[in-house]
Motif scaffolding. Sequence first.
Motif, PDB file in Angstrom:
ATOM      1  N   MET A   1       0.842  -1.184   0.000  1.00  0.00           N
ATOM      2  CA  MET A   1       0.000   0.000   0.000  1.00  0.00           C
ATOM      3  C   MET A   1       0.881   1.239   0.000  1.00  0.00           C
ATOM      4  SD  MET A   1      -2.778   1.261   2.845  1.00  0.00           S
ATOM      5  CE  MET A   1      -1.600   2.190   3.816  1.00  0.00           C
ATOM      6  N   LYS A   2       0.643   2.142  -0.920  1.00  0.00           N
ATOM      7  CA  LYS A   2       1.390   3.385  -0.987  1.00  0.00           C
ATOM      8  C   LYS A   2       0.527   4.536  -0.481  1.00  0.00           C
ATOM      9  CE  LYS A   2       5.250   1.945  -2.884  1.00  0.00           C
ATOM     10  NZ  LYS A   2       6.549   2.107  -2.255  1.00  0.00           N
ATOM     11  N   SER A   3       1.142   5.463   0.211  1.00  0.00           N
ATOM     12  CA  SER A   3       0.412   6.600   0.773  1.00  0.00           C
ATOM     13  C   SER A   3       0.544   7.812  -0.136  1.00  0.00           C
ATOM     14  CB  SER A   3       0.968   6.938   2.156  1.00  0.00           C
ATOM     15  OG  SER A   3       0.437   8.159   2.607  1.00  0.00           O
ATOM     16  N   ASN A   4      -0.534   8.569  -0.249  1.00  0.00           N
ATOM     17  CA  ASN A   4      -0.496   9.834  -0.975  1.00  0.00           C
ATOM     18  C   ASN A   4      -0.101  10.941  -0.012  1.00  0.00           C
ATOM     19  OD1 ASN A   4      -1.404   8.737  -3.444  1.00  0.00           O
ATOM     20  ND2 ASN A   4      -3.497   8.697  -2.661  1.00  0.00           N
ATOM     21  N   MET A   5       1.192  11.068   0.221  1.00  0.00           N
ATOM     22  CA  MET A   5       1.691  12.056   1.171  1.00  0.00           C
ATOM     23  C   MET A   5       1.638  13.451   0.564  1.00  0.00           C
ATOM     24  SD  MET A   5       2.586  10.882   4.095  1.00  0.00           S
ATOM     25  CE  MET A   5       3.785  12.078   4.677  1.00  0.00           C
ATOM     26  N   ILE A  77      11.504  -1.480  10.265  1.00  0.00           N
ATOM     27  CA  ILE A  77      11.389  -0.077   9.861  1.00  0.00           C
ATOM     28  C   ILE A  77      11.450   0.045   8.339  1.00  0.00           C
ATOM     29  CG2 ILE A  77      12.402   2.224  10.053  1.00  0.00           C
ATOM     30  CD1 ILE A  77      11.035   1.221  12.596  1.00  0.00           C
ATOM     31  N   ASP A  78      12.256  -0.772   7.699  1.00  0.00           N
ATOM     32  CA  ASP A  78      12.334  -0.746   6.234  1.00  0.00           C
ATOM     33  C   ASP A  78      10.983  -1.077   5.612  1.00  0.00           C
ATOM     34  OD1 ASP A  78      15.357  -0.523   5.283  1.00  0.00           O
ATOM     35  OD2 ASP A  78      15.332  -1.713   7.111  1.00  0.00           O
ATOM     36  N   GLU A  82       8.236   1.311   3.389  1.00  0.00           N
ATOM     37  CA  GLU A  82       7.638   0.950   2.097  1.00  0.00           C
ATOM     38  C   GLU A  82       6.130   1.121   2.137  1.00  0.00           C
ATOM     39  OE1 GLU A  82       7.353  -2.862  -0.979  1.00  0.00           O
ATOM     40  OE2 GLU A  82       8.623  -2.970   0.812  1.00  0.00           O
ATOM     41  N   LEU A  83       5.510   0.698   3.240  1.00  0.00           N
ATOM     42  CA  LEU A  83       4.065   0.846   3.378  1.00  0.00           C
ATOM     43  C   LEU A  83       3.657   2.317   3.468  1.00  0.00           C
ATOM     44  CD1 LEU A  83       3.354  -2.045   5.902  1.00  0.00           C
ATOM     45  CD2 LEU A  83       2.836  -2.010   3.450  1.00  0.00           C
ATOM     46  N   MET A  84       4.514   3.129   4.070  1.00  0.00           N
ATOM     47  CA  MET A  84       4.235   4.564   4.200  1.00  0.00           C
ATOM     48  C   MET A  84       4.467   5.304   2.894  1.00  0.00           C
ATOM     49  SD  MET A  84       6.168   5.063   7.866  1.00  0.00           S
ATOM     50  CE  MET A  84       6.143   6.858   7.828  1.00  0.00           C
ATOM     51  N   GLY A  85       5.311   4.749   2.031  1.00  0.00           N
ATOM     52  CA  GLY A  85       5.654   5.433   0.794  1.00  0.00           C
ATOM     53  C   GLY A  85       6.703   6.499   0.988  1.00  0.00           C
ATOM     54  N   VAL A  86       7.627   6.266   1.947  1.00  0.00           N
ATOM     55  CA  VAL A  86       8.707   7.219   2.217  1.00  0.00           C
ATOM     56  C   VAL A  86      10.049   6.514   2.029  1.00  0.00           C
ATOM     57  CG1 VAL A  86       7.249   8.491   3.850  1.00  0.00           C
ATOM     58  CG2 VAL A  86       8.775   6.700   4.702  1.00  0.00           C
ATOM     59  N   PRO A  87      11.140   7.269   1.820  1.00  0.00           N
ATOM     60  CA  PRO A  87      12.460   6.648   1.633  1.00  0.00           C
ATOM     61  C   PRO A  87      12.886   5.849   2.872  1.00  0.00           C
ATOM     62  CG  PRO A  87      12.481   8.937   0.920  1.00  0.00           C
ATOM     63  CD  PRO A  87      11.177   8.725   1.627  1.00  0.00           C
ATOM     64  N   ASP A  89      15.834   4.604   3.773  1.00  0.00           N
ATOM     65  CA  ASP A  89      17.082   4.997   4.426  1.00  0.00           C
ATOM     66  C   ASP A  89      16.876   6.200   5.326  1.00  0.00           C
ATOM     67  OD1 ASP A  89      16.562   6.634   2.260  1.00  0.00           O
ATOM     68  OD2 ASP A  89      18.642   6.756   1.588  1.00  0.00           O
ATOM     69  N   ALA A  90      16.042   7.133   4.886  1.00  0.00           N
ATOM     70  CA  ALA A  90      15.777   8.323   5.702  1.00  0.00           C
ATOM     71  C   ALA A  90      14.999   7.971   6.966  1.00  0.00           C
ATOM     72  CB  ALA A  90      15.009   9.359   4.885  1.00  0.00           C
ATOM     73  N   LEU A  91      14.019   7.066   6.839  1.00  0.00           N
ATOM     74  CA  LEU A  91      13.235   6.685   8.015  1.00  0.00           C
ATOM     75  C   LEU A  91      14.084   5.901   9.001  1.00  0.00           C
ATOM     76  CD1 LEU A  91      10.514   6.764   9.424  1.00  0.00           C
ATOM     77  CD2 LEU A  91       9.935   4.623   8.273  1.00  0.00           C
ATOM     78  N   VAL A  92      14.899   4.977   8.504  1.00  0.00           N
ATOM     79  CA  VAL A  92      15.786   4.213   9.381  1.00  0.00           C
ATOM     80  C   VAL A  92      16.718   5.151  10.139  1.00  0.00           C
ATOM     81  CG1 VAL A  92      17.716   2.589   9.425  1.00  0.00           C
ATOM     82  CG2 VAL A  92      15.683   2.082   8.051  1.00  0.00           C
ATOM     83  N   GLU A  93      17.268   6.149   9.446  1.00  0.00           N
ATOM     84  CA  GLU A  93      18.164   7.113  10.085  1.00  0.00           C
ATOM     85  C   GLU A  93      17.427   7.940  11.132  1.00  0.00           C
ATOM     86  OE1 GLU A  93      20.944  10.964   8.833  1.00  0.00           O
ATOM     87  OE2 GLU A  93      20.141   9.634   7.287  1.00  0.00           O
ATOM     88  N   THR A  94      16.196   8.351  10.803  1.00  0.00           N
ATOM     89  CA  THR A  94      15.400   9.163  11.734  1.00  0.00           C
ATOM     90  C   THR A  94      15.063   8.381  12.997  1.00  0.00           C
ATOM     91  OG1 THR A  94      14.429  10.459   9.928  1.00  0.00           O
ATOM     92  CG2 THR A  94      13.240  10.432  12.013  1.00  0.00           C
TER      93      THR A  94
END
Length: 201
Positions: A1-5, A77-78, A82-87, A89-94
């Motif tokens: 599922m991809k999110s429309n952010m 987190i990876d 993907e489910l959130m539709g965000v990068p 690597d950036a989320l893992v770092e955050t």
Amino acid sequence: MKSNMNRHTWWQIFDANYYSDCERFQAARCSRVAAPEEGQAPMNSYLDGTSPLNAEYLQGQLDGVISSGAAVQADSIDELAELMGVPADALVETVARYNELWDAQEDADFGKKAFCLSAIAQPPYTAVHLAGWLLCTLGGVTVNTSLQPLREDGTAIEGVYVVGNDQGGFYGTVYPETFGGLNNGKGMTFGYLVGKALAEA
């Protein structure tokens, strides 16, 4: 599922320990989601007014939010990214940075109080897609002590009064969650004062 952010929404992320975190936060009034201690008056759900806010009830609510698509859940987190539709690597770092702040018990990035910090380390991880809700404003129309709106030069606009969420200057820079009903009380009190002033005019 991809999110429309878009820029008007954000994600709130928490791990499997969310309920114990809520109890530890000692949240009150509008921010309170944990059930009270034994012997205290029960706190009921804002949704139906009767259901007790306990771990089982909240989990049922969370399951419903996930089923609706407004939240996603994953064991890594990876995968969550993907489910959130965000990068990823950036989320893992955050998340890693946030966990560093938890370990240090000091939010050097944003100044959150230490007792409000929590780790994001125990799967499953949940991300809830959120948007702004209208509760109160820290800005609004500047008024004088008679609740009349002021022009840029500081003069009052006669015959006009401002109360409720449109009235600015009441809170300063923060809406205090520990004073339940503060915004309602503000609206009713100043509305009464304006009504009284108009009746006596």
